[in-house]
Design a protein around this motif. Structure first.
Motif, PDB file in Angstrom:
ATOM      1  N   ILE A 103       0.688  -1.252   0.102  1.00 29.57           N
ATOM      2  CA  ILE A 103       0.198   0.018  -0.139  1.00 29.57           C
ATOM      3  C   ILE A 103       0.799   1.287  -0.155  1.00 29.57           C
ATOM      4  CG2 ILE A 103      -1.878   1.515   1.193  1.00 29.57           C
ATOM      5  CD1 ILE A 103      -2.617  -1.236   2.538  1.00 29.57           C
ATOM      6  N   ASN A 104       0.672   2.319  -0.926  1.00 33.11           N
ATOM      7  CA  ASN A 104       1.408   3.462  -0.826  1.00 33.11           C
ATOM      8  C   ASN A 104       0.366   4.518  -1.088  1.00 33.11           C
ATOM      9  OD1 ASN A 104       1.504   3.805  -3.945  1.00 33.11           O
ATOM     10  ND2 ASN A 104       2.976   2.239  -3.819  1.00 33.11           N
ATOM     11  N   THR A 105       0.895   5.651  -0.583  1.00 35.51           N
ATOM     12  CA  THR A 105      -0.287   6.823  -0.607  1.00 35.51           C
ATOM     13  C   THR A 105       0.608   7.953  -0.494  1.00 35.51           C
ATOM     14  OG1 THR A 105      -2.300   7.936   0.324  1.00 35.51           O
ATOM     15  CG2 THR A 105      -0.667   6.808   1.854  1.00 35.51           C
ATOM     16  N   PHE A 106      -0.023   9.111  -0.832  1.00 33.46           N
ATOM     17  CA  PHE A 106       0.710  10.399  -1.004  1.00 33.46           C
ATOM     18  C   PHE A 106      -0.433  11.536  -0.605  1.00 33.46           C
ATOM     19  CE2 PHE A 106       0.526  10.164  -5.312  1.00 33.46           C
ATOM     20  CZ  PHE A 106      -0.122  11.373  -5.850  1.00 33.46           C
ATOM     21  N   ALA A 107      -0.081  12.707  -0.185  1.00 30.24           N
ATOM     22  CA  ALA A 107      -0.933  13.840   0.031  1.00 30.24           C
ATOM     23  C   ALA A 107      -0.273  14.917  -0.254  1.00 30.24           C
ATOM     24  CB  ALA A 107      -1.729  13.863   1.336  1.00 30.24           C
ATOM     25  N   ILE A 108      -0.624  16.090  -0.803  1.00 27.99           N
ATOM     26  CA  ILE A 108      -0.004  17.422  -1.315  1.00 27.99           C
ATOM     27  C   ILE A 108      -0.854  18.698  -0.875  1.00 27.99           C
ATOM     28  CG2 ILE A 108       0.936  18.751  -2.937  1.00 27.99           C
ATOM     29  CD1 ILE A 108       1.591  16.326  -4.661  1.00 27.99           C
ATOM     30  N   GLY A 109      -0.418  19.333  -0.030  1.00 27.71           N
ATOM     31  CA  GLY A 109      -1.137  20.398   0.488  1.00 27.71           C
ATOM     32  C   GLY A 109      -1.433  21.681  -0.477  1.00 27.71           C
ATOM     33  N   LYS A 110      -2.058  22.566  -0.030  1.00 28.68           N
ATOM     34  CA  LYS A 110      -2.321  23.835  -0.800  1.00 28.68           C
ATOM     35  C   LYS A 110      -0.846  24.581  -1.112  1.00 28.68           C
ATOM     36  CE  LYS A 110      -4.490  28.319  -0.369  1.00 28.68           C
ATOM     37  NZ  LYS A 110      -5.460  29.260   0.353  1.00 28.68           N
ATOM     38  N   ARG A 111      -0.748  24.990  -2.315  1.00 25.51           N
ATOM     39  CA  ARG A 111       0.420  25.685  -2.770  1.00 25.51           C
ATOM     40  C   ARG A 111       0.419  27.055  -3.394  1.00 25.51           C
ATOM     41  NH1 ARG A 111       1.506  20.802  -6.180  1.00 25.51           N
ATOM     42  NH2 ARG A 111      -0.759  20.702  -5.778  1.00 25.51           N
ATOM     43  N   ILE A 112       1.339  27.987  -2.900  1.00 28.45           N
ATOM     44  CA  ILE A 112       0.737  29.364  -3.577  1.00 28.45           C
ATOM     45  C   ILE A 112       1.517  29.504  -4.861  1.00 28.45           C
ATOM     46  CG2 ILE A 112       0.500  30.435  -1.324  1.00 28.45           C
ATOM     47  CD1 ILE A 112       3.571  31.621  -1.780  1.00 28.45           C
ATOM     48  N   THR A 113       0.856  30.304  -5.731  1.00 22.21           N
ATOM     49  CA  THR A 113       1.495  30.755  -7.176  1.00 22.21           C
ATOM     50  C   THR A 113       1.546  32.254  -7.149  1.00 22.21           C
ATOM     51  OG1 THR A 113      -0.622  30.804  -8.071  1.00 22.21           O
ATOM     52  CG2 THR A 113       0.577  28.804  -8.198  1.00 22.21           C
ATOM     53  N   PRO A 114       2.264  32.662  -8.008  1.00 19.93           N
ATOM     54  CA  PRO A 114       2.449  34.194  -8.202  1.00 19.93           C
ATOM     55  C   PRO A 114       0.890  34.927  -8.182  1.00 19.93           C
ATOM     56  CG  PRO A 114       4.181  33.286  -9.636  1.00 19.93           C
ATOM     57  CD  PRO A 114       3.166  32.122  -9.140  1.00 19.93           C
ATOM     58  N   GLN A 115       0.179  34.279  -8.804  1.00 21.82           N
ATOM     59  CA  GLN A 115      -1.268  35.159  -8.852  1.00 21.82           C
ATOM     60  C   GLN A 115      -2.256  34.330  -8.276  1.00 21.82           C
ATOM     61  OE1 GLN A 115      -0.882  35.379 -13.300  1.00 21.82           O
ATOM     62  NE2 GLN A 115      -1.655  37.442 -12.909  1.00 21.82           N
ATOM     63  N   GLY A 116      -2.160  33.341  -7.324  1.00 21.15           N
ATOM     64  CA  GLY A 116      -3.094  32.427  -6.725  1.00 21.15           C
ATOM     65  C   GLY A 116      -2.451  31.226  -6.028  1.00 21.15           C
ATOM     66  N   TRP A 117      -3.126  30.104  -6.155  1.00 16.86           N
ATOM     67  CA  TRP A 117      -2.730  29.097  -5.464  1.00 16.86           C
ATOM     68  C   TRP A 117      -3.309  27.710  -6.389  1.00 16.86           C
ATOM     69  CZ3 TRP A 117      -6.566  32.066  -3.823  1.00 16.86           C
ATOM     70  CH2 TRP A 117      -7.921  31.362  -3.495  1.00 16.86           C
ATOM     71  N   GLN A 118      -2.980  26.479  -5.571  1.00 12.45           N
ATOM     72  CA  GLN A 118      -3.073  25.231  -6.320  1.00 12.45           C
ATOM     73  C   GLN A 118      -3.656  24.444  -5.082  1.00 12.45           C
ATOM     74  OE1 GLN A 118       0.552  23.723  -7.907  1.00 12.45           O
ATOM     75  NE2 GLN A 118      -0.515  23.683  -9.980  1.00 12.45           N
ATOM     76  N   ALA A 119      -4.844  23.748  -5.488  1.00  8.52           N
ATOM     77  CA  ALA A 119      -5.708  23.028  -4.153  1.00  8.52           C
ATOM     78  C   ALA A 119      -4.687  21.539  -3.684  1.00  8.52           C
ATOM     79  CB  ALA A 119      -7.055  22.886  -4.697  1.00  8.52           C
ATOM     80  N   PRO A 120      -5.116  21.257  -2.603  1.00 11.41           N
ATOM     81  CA  PRO A 120      -4.558  19.951  -2.155  1.00 11.41           C
ATOM     82  C   PRO A 120      -5.115  18.899  -2.993  1.00 11.41           C
ATOM     83  CG  PRO A 120      -5.666  21.323  -0.200  1.00 11.41           C
ATOM     84  CD  PRO A 120      -5.964  21.830  -1.824  1.00 11.41           C
ATOM     85  N   THR A 121      -4.415  17.772  -3.040  1.00  6.33           N
ATOM     86  CA  THR A 121      -4.668  16.541  -3.671  1.00  6.33           C
ATOM     87  C   THR A 121      -4.150  15.511  -3.188  1.00  6.33           C
ATOM     88  OG1 THR A 121      -4.739  15.604  -6.088  1.00  6.33           O
ATOM     89  CG2 THR A 121      -2.951  16.609  -5.743  1.00  6.33           C
ATOM     90  N   GLY A 122      -4.232  14.362  -3.912  1.00  2.00           N
ATOM     91  CA  GLY A 122      -3.608  13.079  -3.088  1.00  2.00           C
ATOM     92  C   GLY A 122      -4.154  11.859  -4.057  1.00  2.00           C
ATOM     93  N   MET A 123      -3.297  10.753  -3.553  1.00  2.90           N
ATOM     94  CA  MET A 123      -3.567   9.356  -4.315  1.00  2.90           C
ATOM     95  C   MET A 123      -3.274   8.215  -3.302  1.00  2.90           C
ATOM     96  SD  MET A 123      -1.903   7.917  -7.858  1.00  2.90           S
ATOM     97  CE  MET A 123      -2.464   9.169  -8.862  1.00  2.90           C
ATOM     98  N   LEU A 124      -4.260   7.049  -3.688  1.00  2.00           N
ATOM     99  CA  LEU A 124      -3.932   5.914  -2.870  1.00  2.00           C
ATOM    100  C   LEU A 124      -3.627   4.826  -3.989  1.00  2.00           C
ATOM    101  CD1 LEU A 124      -4.007   3.880  -0.364  1.00  2.00           C
ATOM    102  CD2 LEU A 124      -6.327   3.828  -0.801  1.00  2.00           C
ATOM    103  N   ASN A 125      -2.622   3.885  -3.903  1.00  2.00           N
ATOM    104  CA  ASN A 125      -2.154   2.905  -4.784  1.00  2.00           C
ATOM    105  C   ASN A 125      -2.149   1.553  -4.017  1.00  2.00           C
ATOM    106  OD1 ASN A 125      -1.859   4.602  -6.956  1.00  2.00           O
ATOM    107  ND2 ASN A 125       0.055   5.075  -6.245  1.00  2.00           N
ATOM    108  N   LEU A 126      -2.428   0.389  -4.559  1.00  2.00           N
ATOM    109  CA  LEU A 126      -2.243  -0.958  -3.905  1.00  2.00           C
ATOM    110  C   LEU A 126      -1.715  -1.853  -4.898  1.00  2.00           C
ATOM    111  CD1 LEU A 126      -6.209  -1.190  -3.165  1.00  2.00           C
ATOM    112  CD2 LEU A 126      -4.121  -0.231  -1.760  1.00  2.00           C
ATOM    113  N   GLY A 127      -1.145  -2.863  -4.417  1.00  2.00           N
ATOM    114  CA  GLY A 127      -0.303  -3.935  -5.153  1.00  2.00           C
ATOM    115  C   GLY A 127      -0.520  -5.211  -4.405  1.00  2.00           C
TER     116      GLY A 127
END
Length: 758
Positions: free
Chosen positions: A655-679
C-alpha cells in the motif's frame, strides 16, 4: 526502454553498493576511507574488470575500496555525501506503471496529473538518465514522456537537492537521476513481462543480455498502450481597463489513446584489463490520438449571455527520440584513478496536429473549420571528459570538462476557413523560431577528511551562448555570459550510527527555448501563450543541514533547507478582453523558501516494512511587476507513506499513498490533492511471478488551480481518470550472477558506464 539505457559520463562517483559501515567508521578502523601512508603507497595494479575468484585468478577487490558512502543500504535507501538513492525493487507499480507513477512514491518528488515533475514544490528540475541529459525531458512534452516511459527499466532513483559541482547547475530545484536496470549474470540473461489493464491499457516488454568475460551485448524492446479520459472546467471573472466585466465558462470532455514503442541495443567491450569501450543505439516512438468536445459561454456583468459556441476537436500527438552514445574509460594504477570520456547525440521530433469544427450558438453564425500544427526539432550534442585521482593523503580529486549544444527549430501553423477545403493561413499563428544554446564548463571537486569531518568542495565555471531567431518577423536576440557555481558538502560523525550533514550549492534555471519566442502560440479561442525574449535565467542559492542515523536496519533523516532565488521564471496570465487569457513568462523579483524534510524507513516486524516521509515548507514570492510591490507567502506540505507485507514466502502486499497540500503561485494557489495505490504479487517460483496493481484506487487525484487578482479571478479544474488496474506476469531467465563481477563505482552511481560489468 531504448533511450533509458544511456551510458553515463564519468560523473564523480560518491557512493557504492552495500557497505557495512560509513566511510568515516572505516577510516577509524584503518579501512579504505582514509588509508594509512603505507597502504596508500601500495597501490593495486590497474584493472577495469576484476577476474572472478572462482576461476582461481586474482581475487576481486573489496566493494568498499575508494568510496565515500556515508550510510549503507537500509530498506531500499542509500545515502551518500550529496544525494539519496531510492531502490524501486519493492515497488510493484514498476512492472506495469510509467516513470511518472513510481516518481510519485519518491520522497521530495511531486508529479501532477499531466506528468509535470517538481522537487520540494519547485518545478525547475533537471532529469537525467544514468547521469546523462536527454532531449526527452525538455520542452512542454516532457510530462507526457514521463507518463509513457515504462518504469520497469529503472532500478533506482537518485535525488540530489544540492548537487556537487561535478554536475550541471541547471535546475534550481536539483537533479533527479534515473538509474537503469542491468542484466547481470552468466551467458544469456533477461526478463519478459506482460500486463493487461482496464480501459484499453496494456503493455509488455523484453530485455536480454549476453554476458561474457570481456564482451556484453544487450538489448530491450517494449510496447505500451494507454487510454485516458477526463474533463477540464474553467471559470473566469475578468475586469478590463475600462471597468467592463466578463464571465466565461469553458467545459471540455476528452479521450486520448495511443501507443509507445522502444528499442535499444548496446555493446560493451574490454580492450584490455584497464580499457573499456562501449556504444549504444536507441529509438522511441509515441503516437496518440484524442477527441474532445468543448462548450464556451460568455456573459456580461449583469449575467446576460454575450457569446456561446461549441468546438469538436480531433488531435494527434507524435514524438520520436533517436540517439547514439559512445563511451571509453581508461583505468590507471590505484583505486578510483581513471579517465572517462562520453559522447552522445540525440534527435527529438515532436508534432501536434489539431483539426477543429466550431459551431456558434450566440450569435448564430456559419460553422468554421480550423487547423493548428506545432512542430519541434531538437538536436542535442553532449560531450564530457572526467579525470579522477586519489592522493596519497587519502584525499580525492575529480576534474573535468562538459559541453552541450542544443539546436531547436519550432514551426507553428494556423489556418481557418468554412471547411477543410477553404482554409486561409492566419499570419498571427504561423511562424518559425530557431534557438541555439551552447554551454561549456570546466569543474573540479576535492574531498578531504579532517578526522570525523569529511568535506567535499567544488567549483564549476560555465560559459553560455544563447542565440534566438524569429524567422517570420526577422528579429533576433541573444545572451552571452560566464558564471561560477560553487558547491560544498560536509558530514560529521557524531557516532558510528549518526551523522550531521551540511551543504551549499548555487544553481541556475535558464528559460526554455519556446519561452523566448515572442510570437503568440494558439491553444484555443480563450487561451494563448507567448514567450518573452527578455527573460533572464533564475539564480538560486541553496543551503541545507541535516541529521542522518542508521540503527538496527532503520534509516532516519531530518533535513532543514533554505533557498533564496532571484529572477525566477513563471507563468503570468493577463486578460485580453471577453475572457480571453494570454499566458506569458516573467522574471520574479525574488523568492525564498524554508522547509524541513523527514524520511524514516524500517521494519515493524519480520514481515512488515515501511517508508514514511514528509516535507513542510514556507514559500514567499515577490513580483512587483505583476501584483503591485506586494509579496505572496504561504505554508505547504507533502507527505508519503508506504507499507509492505510479506504475508508468505510467495505472497507480497503493498500500500502506498501520498498527499500534497495547498501551494501558492504568483497569482493564486493550487488546491490540495492525493492518491492511494495498491499492489499484490504472487511468486510461483524464482522465475515466474504474477502481479496485480491498482493506481488511484479512490479516484482522488486531480488538479485545481486558482488565479485571484484585482482584475482576474479564474478557477481551472482538471479531472483525469487515472484509476488503472493491471494484471500481469513476469518471467526471468539467465544464469547465476557469478561472472563479470560488479564494479562498485558503476554499480551504485551509474558513472561512466552505467551498464557496468554485468
Amino acid at each position: 526502454m531504448a533511450f533509458l539505457e544511456l551510458k553515463s559520463v564519468g560523473i564523480a562517483s560518491l557512493a557504492a553498493g552495500a557497505l557495512a559501515a560509513p566511510t568515516w567508521a572505516l577510516a577509524q578502523a584503518g579501512g579504505a576511507g582514509a588509508p594509512p601512508p603505507a597502504a596508500a603507497q601500495a597501490q593495486p595494479q590497474p584493472q577495469l574488470r576484476p577476474k572472478s575468484a572462482s576461476t582461481g585468478d586474482a581475487k576481486a577487490p573489496s566493494a568498499v575500496e575508494g568510496v565515500i558512502v556515508t550510510a549503507p543500504s537500509s530498506q531500499g535507501v542509500k545515502a551518500s555525501i550529496d544525494r539519496l538513492s531510492y531502490s524501486l525493487s519493492k515497488d510493484l507499480h514498476v512492472q506495469s506503471g510509467s516513470i511518472a507513477d513510481v516518481l510519485r512514491n519518491i520522497p521530495s518528488v511531486d508529479v501532477d496529473v499531466q506528468g509535470n515533475v517538481s522537487l520540494r514544490g519547485d518545478p525547475n528540475v533537471t532529469i537525467l538518465i544514468d547521469g546523462q541529459p536527454s532531449g526527452m525531458f525538455k520542452g512542454e512534452g516532457r510530462g507526457q514522456m514521463l507518463q509513457q516511459l515504462p518504469a520497469s527499466q529503472i532500478e533506482r532513483v537518485e535525488v540530489m537537492t544540492n548537487p556537487s559541482a561535478a554536475f550541471s547547475p541547471e535546475g534550481t530545484a536539483g537533479i533527479i537521476n534515473l538509474i537503469t536496470k542491468q542484466n547481470r549474470g552468466v551467458g544469456l540473461v533477461g526478463s519478459l513481462k506482460a500486463n493487461v489493464g482496464n480501459g484499453g491499457r496494456n503493455n509488455g516488454g523484453i530485455s536480454l543480455s549476453h554476458n561474457a568475460r570481456d564482451l556484453t551485448v544487450s538489448g530491450d524492446a517494449g510496447w505500451r498502450r494507454d487510454a485516458v479520459s477526463g474533463t477540464l472546467d474553467d471559470e473566469r471573472h475578468a475586469v478590463d481597463q475600462a471597468g467592463g466585466v466578463s464571465n466565461t465558462r469553458q467545459a471540455t470532455r476528452f479521450k486520448s489513446e495511443g501507443d509507445s514503442t522502444n528499442v535499444r541495443g548496446a555493446v560493451d567491450y574490454d580492450l584490455t584489463s584497464t580499457t573499456r569501450i562501449g556504444g549504444e543505439l536507441r529509438y522511441n516512438d509515441m503516437d496518440f490520438d484524442s477527441k474532445s468536445f468543448s462548450s464556451y459561454d460568455t456573459s456580461d456583468g449583469a449575467g446576460l449571455a454575450t457569446q456561446g459556441y461549441d468546438r469538436s476537436t480531433q488531435a494527434r500527438w507524435k514524438k520520436s527520440v533517436e540517439g547514439l552514445s559512445t563511451n571509453a574509460r581508461r583505468k590507471f594504477s590505484g583505486t578510483e584513478h581513471d579517465l572517462s570520456i562520453n559522447f552522445s547525440i540525440e534527435r527529438t521530433l515532436e508534432d501536434q496536429d489539431r483539426q477543429t469544427l466550431m459551431q456558434s450558438r450566440l450569435p448564430v453564425a456559419p460553422d468554421s473549420y480550423e487547423v493548428v500544427r506545432n512542430g519541434t526539432d531538437l538536436v542535442q550534442t553532449h560531450l564530457k571528459a572526467e579525470y579522477r585521482k586519489p592522493l596519497a593523503s587519502g584525499d580525492k580529486l575529480v576534474a573535468g570538462y562538459e559541453g552541450q549544444i542544443d539546436d531547436n527549430t519550432y514551426n507553428n501553423y494556423g489556418a481557418r476557413g468554412a471547411d477543410a477545403g477553404s482554409l486561409i493561413e492566419l499570419p498571427g499563428l504561423t511562424n518559425r523560431f530557431e534557438y541555439r544554446q551552447t554551454v561549456q564548463a570546466v569543474y573540479a571537486t576535492y574531498q578531504h577528511m579532517f578526522g570525523k569531518l569529511t568535506a567535499l568542495g567544488g567549483l564549476r565555471v560555465e560559459s553560455a551562448e544563447i542565440d534566438t531567431h524569429q524567422v517570420t518577423s526577422g528579429t533576433g536576440a541573444g545572451q552571452d555570459y560566464v558564471k561560477a557555481y560553487p558547491s560544498l558538502h560536509l558530514t560529521y560523525a557524531l557516532s558510528l550510527e549518526t551523522q550531521v550533514t551540511g551543504s551549499y550549492s548555487r544553481r541556475i534555471q535558464r528559460p526554455a527555448a519556446q519561452d523566448l519566442n515572442p510570437y503568440v502560440t494558439y491553444q484555443d479561442p480563450y487561451n494563448f501563450r507567448q514567450g518573452n525574449p527578455d527573460l533572464n535565467p533564475q539564480i538560486t542559492d541553496s543551503f541545507e543541514m541535516g541529521l542522518r542515523r542508521m540503527h538496527n536496519g532503520a534509516f532516519y533523516m531530518a533535513n532543514l533547507y533554505y533557498r533564496r532565488s532571484r529572477d525566477g521564471v513563471t507563468d503570468i496570465s493577463r486578460d485580453l478582453g471577453s475572457g480571453v487569457l494570454l499566458t506569458t513568462k516573467e522574471n520574479l523579483a525574488r523568492g525564498q523558501n524554508v522547509g524541513v524534510e523527514l524520511v524514516v524507513t524500517g521494519k515493524l516486524s519480520k514481515k512488515l516494512s515501511y517508508n514514511v516521509s514528509g516535507n513542510a515548507f514556507w514559500n514567499e514570492i515577490e513580483s512587483p511587476e505583476v501584483v503591485g510591490d506586494d509579496s505572496r507567502s504561504g505554508v505547504s506540505f507533502m507527505a508519503r507513506g508506504n507499507l509492505n507485507w510479506q504475508a508468505t514466502p510467495k505472497d507480497f502486499f503493498q500500500i502506498n499513498t501520498f498527499a500534497i497540500g495547498k501551494r501558492i503561485t504568483p497569482q493564486g494557489w493550487q488546491a490540495p490533492t492525493g492518491m492511494l495505490n495498491l499492489g499484490y504479487q504472487h511468486r510461483f517460483n524464482p522465475k515466474i511471478a504474477a502481479i496485480v496493481t491498482v493506481q488511484d484506487a479512490l479516484k482522488t487525484f486531480g488538479s485545481k488551480t486558482y488565479i485571484d487578482t484585482p482584475t482576474l479571478r479564474d478557477v481551472n479544474r482538471r479531472d483525469f481518470d487515472l484509476r488503472a488496474v493491471y494484471v500481469g506476469v513476469t518471467y526471468s531467465l539467465g544464469g547465476a550472477n557469478r561472472n563479470r563481477p560488479s564494479d562498485p563505482k558503476f554499480d551504485f552511481e551509474g558513472g561512466l558506464n552505467a551498464a557496468g560489468p554485468r
